[in-house]
Motif scaffolding. Structure first.
Motif, PDB file in Angstrom:
ATOM      1  N   SER A   1       0.832  -1.205   0.000  1.00 31.56           N
ATOM      2  CA  SER A   1       0.000   0.000   0.000  1.00 31.56           C
ATOM      3  C   SER A   1       0.869   1.259   0.000  1.00 31.56           C
ATOM      4  CB  SER A   1      -0.911   0.014   1.225  1.00 31.56           C
ATOM      5  OG  SER A   1      -0.144   0.202   2.399  1.00 31.56           O
ATOM      6  N   GLU A   2       0.269   2.336  -0.445  1.00 31.91           N
ATOM      7  CA  GLU A   2       0.964   3.624  -0.419  1.00 31.91           C
ATOM      8  C   GLU A   2       1.264   4.034   1.025  1.00 31.91           C
ATOM      9  OE1 GLU A   2       0.343   8.191  -1.978  1.00 31.91           O
ATOM     10  OE2 GLU A   2      -0.808   6.578  -2.909  1.00 31.91           O
ATOM     11  N   LYS A   3       0.341   3.695   1.915  1.00 38.13           N
ATOM     12  CA  LYS A   3       0.539   4.020   3.332  1.00 38.13           C
ATOM     13  C   LYS A   3       1.806   3.354   3.860  1.00 38.13           C
ATOM     14  CE  LYS A   3      -1.676   3.665   7.849  1.00 38.13           C
ATOM     15  NZ  LYS A   3      -2.817   3.159   8.603  1.00 38.13           N
ATOM     16  N   LEU A   4       2.009   2.082   3.531  1.00 35.77           N
ATOM     17  CA  LEU A   4       3.218   1.391   3.989  1.00 35.77           C
ATOM     18  C   LEU A   4       4.456   1.939   3.288  1.00 35.77           C
ATOM     19  CD1 LEU A   4       4.706  -0.693   5.642  1.00 35.77           C
ATOM     20  CD2 LEU A   4       4.081  -2.427   3.956  1.00 35.77           C
ATOM     21  N   ARG A   5       4.366   2.181   1.985  1.00 37.53           N
ATOM     22  CA  ARG A   5       5.520   2.732   1.251  1.00 37.53           C
ATOM     23  C   ARG A   5       5.995   4.052   1.848  1.00 37.53           C
ATOM     24  NH1 ARG A   5       6.622   0.406  -3.594  1.00 37.53           N
ATOM     25  NH2 ARG A   5       5.060  -1.019  -4.390  1.00 37.53           N
ATOM     26  N   ASN A   6       5.059   4.832   2.357  1.00 31.16           N
ATOM     27  CA  ASN A   6       5.400   6.147   2.911  1.00 31.16           C
ATOM     28  C   ASN A   6       5.684   6.119   4.408  1.00 31.16           C
ATOM     29  OD1 ASN A   6       5.185   7.516   0.463  1.00 31.16           O
ATOM     30  ND2 ASN A   6       2.966   7.597   0.659  1.00 31.16           N
ATOM     31  N   HIS A   7       5.557   4.952   5.023  1.00 29.36           N
ATOM     32  CA  HIS A   7       5.797   4.841   6.463  1.00 29.36           C
ATOM     33  C   HIS A   7       7.297   4.880   6.740  1.00 29.36           C
ATOM     34  CE1 HIS A   7       5.713   3.212  10.551  1.00 29.36           C
ATOM     35  NE2 HIS A   7       4.472   3.665  10.586  1.00 29.36           N
ATOM     36  N   ARG A   8       7.659   5.426   7.861  1.00 29.75           N
ATOM     37  CA  ARG A   8       9.079   5.567   8.214  1.00 29.75           C
ATOM     38  C   ARG A   8       9.791   4.225   8.376  1.00 29.75           C
ATOM     39  NH1 ARG A   8       8.482   7.350  14.520  1.00 29.75           N
ATOM     40  NH2 ARG A   8       7.326   5.492  15.065  1.00 29.75           N
ATOM     41  N   ASN A   9       9.052   3.152   8.686  1.00 36.74           N
ATOM     42  CA  ASN A   9       9.675   1.836   8.835  1.00 36.74           C
ATOM     43  C   ASN A   9      10.040   1.195   7.502  1.00 36.74           C
ATOM     44  OD1 ASN A   9       9.215   2.098  11.565  1.00 36.74           O
ATOM     45  ND2 ASN A   9       7.527   0.658  11.634  1.00 36.74           N
ATOM     46  N   PHE A  10       9.409   1.634   6.435  1.00 35.53           N
ATOM     47  CA  PHE A  10       9.623   1.010   5.131  1.00 35.53           C
ATOM     48  C   PHE A  10      10.947   1.501   4.537  1.00 35.53           C
ATOM     49  CE2 PHE A  10       8.683   0.055   0.666  1.00 35.53           C
ATOM     50  CZ  PHE A  10       8.208  -1.238   0.814  1.00 35.53           C
ATOM     51  N   PRO A  11      11.814   0.578   4.105  1.00 33.20           N
ATOM     52  CA  PRO A  11      13.125   0.984   3.569  1.00 33.20           C
ATOM     53  C   PRO A  11      12.996   1.951   2.381  1.00 33.20           C
ATOM     54  CG  PRO A  11      13.091  -1.364   4.002  1.00 33.20           C
ATOM     55  CD  PRO A  11      11.684  -0.879   4.174  1.00 33.20           C
ATOM     56  N   LYS A  12      13.731   3.030   2.442  1.00 31.81           N
ATOM     57  CA  LYS A  12      13.675   4.058   1.398  1.00 31.81           C
ATOM     58  C   LYS A  12      14.036   3.512   0.020  1.00 31.81           C
ATOM     59  CE  LYS A  12      14.655   8.042   4.395  1.00 31.81           C
ATOM     60  NZ  LYS A  12      13.768   7.586   5.394  1.00 31.81           N
ATOM     61  N   GLU A  13      14.991   2.569  -0.021  1.00 28.01           N
ATOM     62  CA  GLU A  13      15.423   2.026  -1.311  1.00 28.01           C
ATOM     63  C   GLU A  13      14.341   1.164  -1.975  1.00 28.01           C
ATOM     64  OE1 GLU A  13      17.172  -0.722   1.902  1.00 28.01           O
ATOM     65  OE2 GLU A  13      16.874   1.428   1.632  1.00 28.01           O
ATOM     66  N   TRP A  14      13.307   0.808  -1.254  1.00 25.54           N
ATOM     67  CA  TRP A  14      12.210   0.003  -1.812  1.00 25.54           C
ATOM     68  C   TRP A  14      10.994   0.845  -2.187  1.00 25.54           C
ATOM     69  CZ3 TRP A  14      11.731  -4.396   2.365  1.00 25.54           C
ATOM     70  CH2 TRP A  14      12.908  -5.170   2.362  1.00 25.54           C
ATOM     71  N   LYS A  15      11.020   2.096  -1.819  1.00 27.27           N
ATOM     72  CA  LYS A  15       9.830   2.945  -1.933  1.00 27.27           C
ATOM     73  C   LYS A  15       9.208   2.941  -3.329  1.00 27.27           C
ATOM     74  CE  LYS A  15       8.093   7.332  -0.443  1.00 27.27           C
ATOM     75  NZ  LYS A  15       8.164   8.222   0.661  1.00 27.27           N
ATOM     76  N   LYS A  16      10.002   2.962  -4.371  1.00 29.29           N
ATOM     77  CA  LYS A  16       9.491   3.029  -5.751  1.00 29.29           C
ATOM     78  C   LYS A  16       9.529   1.678  -6.465  1.00 29.29           C
ATOM     79  CE  LYS A  16       8.829   7.504  -5.843  1.00 29.29           C
ATOM     80  NZ  LYS A  16       7.515   8.065  -5.872  1.00 29.29           N
ATOM     81  N   LYS A  17       9.921   0.616  -5.755  1.00 27.89           N
ATOM     82  CA  LYS A  17      10.012  -0.705  -6.377  1.00 27.89           C
ATOM     83  C   LYS A  17       8.656  -1.403  -6.370  1.00 27.89           C
ATOM     84  CE  LYS A  17      13.669  -3.292  -5.891  1.00 27.89           C
ATOM     85  NZ  LYS A  17      14.732  -4.127  -5.314  1.00 27.89           N
ATOM     86  N   TRP A  18       8.491  -2.343  -7.286  1.00 29.79           N
ATOM     87  CA  TRP A  18       7.341  -3.247  -7.339  1.00 29.79           C
ATOM     88  C   TRP A  18       6.008  -2.519  -7.526  1.00 29.79           C
ATOM     89  CZ3 TRP A  18       9.950  -3.961  -2.271  1.00 29.79           C
ATOM     90  CH2 TRP A  18      11.158  -4.635  -2.405  1.00 29.79           C
ATOM     91  N   MET A  19       6.038  -1.470  -8.316  1.00 30.28           N
ATOM     92  CA  MET A  19       4.825  -0.681  -8.527  1.00 30.28           C
ATOM     93  C   MET A  19       4.137  -1.001  -9.856  1.00 30.28           C
ATOM     94  SD  MET A  19       6.036   2.943  -6.915  1.00 30.28           S
ATOM     95  CE  MET A  19       4.433   3.670  -6.741  1.00 30.28           C
ATOM     96  N   VAL A  20       4.844  -1.634 -10.766  1.00 36.09           N
ATOM     97  CA  VAL A  20       4.248  -1.958 -12.072  1.00 36.09           C
ATOM     98  C   VAL A  20       3.977  -3.450 -12.140  1.00 36.09           C
ATOM     99  CG1 VAL A  20       5.331  -0.015 -13.261  1.00 36.09           C
ATOM    100  CG2 VAL A  20       6.509  -2.186 -13.155  1.00 36.09           C
ATOM    101  N   PRO A  21       2.982  -3.854 -12.922  1.00 33.35           N
ATOM    102  CA  PRO A  21       2.679  -5.282 -13.047  1.00 33.35           C
ATOM    103  C   PRO A  21       3.881  -6.061 -13.594  1.00 33.35           C
ATOM    104  CG  PRO A  21       0.929  -3.950 -14.011  1.00 33.35           C
ATOM    105  CD  PRO A  21       2.065  -3.019 -13.679  1.00 33.35           C
ATOM    106  N   LEU A  22       3.985  -7.298 -13.161  1.00 34.95           N
ATOM    107  CA  LEU A  22       5.055  -8.170 -13.653  1.00 34.95           C
ATOM    108  C   LEU A  22       4.699  -8.675 -15.042  1.00 34.95           C
ATOM    109  CD1 LEU A  22       5.778 -10.325 -10.489  1.00 34.95           C
ATOM    110  CD2 LEU A  22       7.251  -8.596 -11.485  1.00 34.95           C
ATOM    111  N   ASN A  23       5.675  -8.752 -15.913  1.00 38.64           N
ATOM    112  CA  ASN A  23       5.464  -9.305 -17.243  1.00 38.64           C
ATOM    113  C   ASN A  23       5.955 -10.739 -17.236  1.00 38.64           C
ATOM    114  OD1 ASN A  23       4.488  -6.894 -18.328  1.00 38.64           O
ATOM    115  ND2 ASN A  23       6.564  -6.149 -18.686  1.00 38.64           N
ATOM    116  N   ASN A  24       5.041 -11.678 -17.353  1.00 33.76           N
ATOM    117  CA  ASN A  24       5.408 -13.099 -17.371  1.00 33.76           C
ATOM    118  C   ASN A  24       5.226 -13.671 -18.745  1.00 33.76           C
ATOM    119  OD1 ASN A  24       6.203 -13.899 -14.666  1.00 33.76           O
ATOM    120  ND2 ASN A  24       4.184 -13.207 -14.082  1.00 33.76           N
TER     121      ASN A  24
END
Length: 134
Positions: A111-134
């Motif tokens: 969730s955006e709430k977790l991505r923006n939470h202080r506990n969430f690693p900054k280096e992961w903030k923009k990762k895993w936001m687009v659908p995976l192409n399989n």
């Protein structure tokens, strides 16, 4: 009246402790699972409660048997005997079926709430936001 004031004070203190504790541990499970690494074979697909759709995979790794909570997409694709692996610090889990076909899934929809939470690693903030192409 004095008892009522004391009771209200105790309730406020307990709620404050709960709020602080919840805020400090928010997202902890998700972060720990993303940091985890494993590779093995699916030996069981199960639910921890009766009459509920399965949400867990039991995986036999090289040294251990572990239980992993996964989303319905992973459950629907997986079968006992399939290979599964997760790279450390990635939110992606990959299942390889018996016909050697691989499919990758996000372990969590973050969730955006977790991505923006202080506990969430900054280096992961923009990762895993687009659908995976399989």
């Amino acid at each position: 009246m004095r008892f009522l004031k004391s009771l209200v004070l105790v309730i406020i203190i307990l709620m404050s402790i709960w709020f602080v504790n919840t805020n400090l541990t928010y997202g902890k499970f998700t972060i720990e699972e993303i940091r985890r690494e494993y590779k093995g074979e699916i030996i069981d697909i199960y639910s921890s409660r009766k009459n509920v759709t399965p949400t867990f995979l039991e995986i036999k790794t090289k040294n251990d048997i572990i239980d992993v909570s996964v989303n319905n997409n992973v459950i629907d694709y997986s079968s006992i005997g399939d290979s599964i692996f997760k790279i450390k610090n990635e939110n992606i889990i990959t299942v390889k079926n018996k016909m050697m076909e691989e499919k990758s899934f996000y372990l969590f929809q973050i969730s955006e709430k977790l991505r923006n939470h202080r506990n969430f690693p900054k280096e992961w903030k923009k990762k895993w936001m687009v659908p995976l192409n399989n």
